[in-house]
Design a protein around this motif. Structure first.
Motif: not given
Length: 197
Positions: A3-5, A18-19, A23-25, A40-43
């Motif tokens: 979890i990144k914020v 949230a990964t 998979k990134d939400l 921050q996201v890849k997918n």
């Protein structure tokens, strides 16, 4: 789960990524959050809104267009996305999926439950993924969300607090503003609010 914020905009609204299993939400993409999200996201697979207030959904459209994602929003807050009710220049967005109260969905094998906790807004929801709860502006560390805005409702907030106080499980809480906490540690504060509303 990773979890990144990052706190966004003048109101320091927490945007979460949230990964799970690569998979990134993206949860609550606030003011100018796309630049951070891109680092921050890849997918990315979806945009999830806890509620419809502008500081939580400001970048819905920008993120949606960048990654061709669907937006999942509590149905009772959809009007806030489409009409910029506070007149602050927010780009309107349109939910692709309107979430029913307490609905559970599954996205690419990830179970996500939208717990309906109205009061702050009509559709205000806490998003549960495993033992993690993204509470938007319902529960903060040491307090709760305001219920004196247009479309807020004190009685509904009281009922929402009563509802969460019946839960026996503990959760890691990731609020819409401020630091993370746990449900168990917030029980005394919730009981005080429930008695005072």
């Amino acid at each position: 789960m990773d979890i990144k914020v990052q706190a966004m905009g003048d109101y320091q609204t927490n945007c979460y990524i949230a990964t799970i299993d690569g998979k990134d939400l993206i949860i609550d993409p606030g003011v100018d959050s796309l630049r951070w999200i891109k680092t921050q996201v890849k997918n990315p697979i979806a945009i999830l809104n806890t509620h419809g207030h502008f500081d939580h959904v400001w970048s819905n459209t920008a993120v949606q267009k960048e990654y061709n994602l669907k937006i999942y929003t509590p149905k009772d807050d959809n009007f806030m996305l489409e009409k910029d009710p506070y007149g602050l220049g927010m780009t309107p967005s349109t939910a692709d999926v309107l979430i029913q109260p307490d609905e559970e969905i599954e996205l690419e094998g990830i179970k996500i439950k939208f717990h309906h906790f109205p009061g702050h807004t009509p559709g205000c929801s806490a998003i549960q993924i495993d033992e993690h709860l993204f509470t938007g502006d319902f529960i903060f560390k040491g307090t709760i969300g305001r219920f004196d805005f247009p479309a807020s409702n004190a009685l509904e907030m009281k009922q929402s607090i009563k509802k969460v106080l019946t839960w026996s499980d503990d959760f890691h809480i990731y609020p819409g503003h401020g630091d993370k906490t746990t449900l168990r540690s917030e029980i005394p504060t919730l009981r005080q609010w429930e008695a005072s509303i």
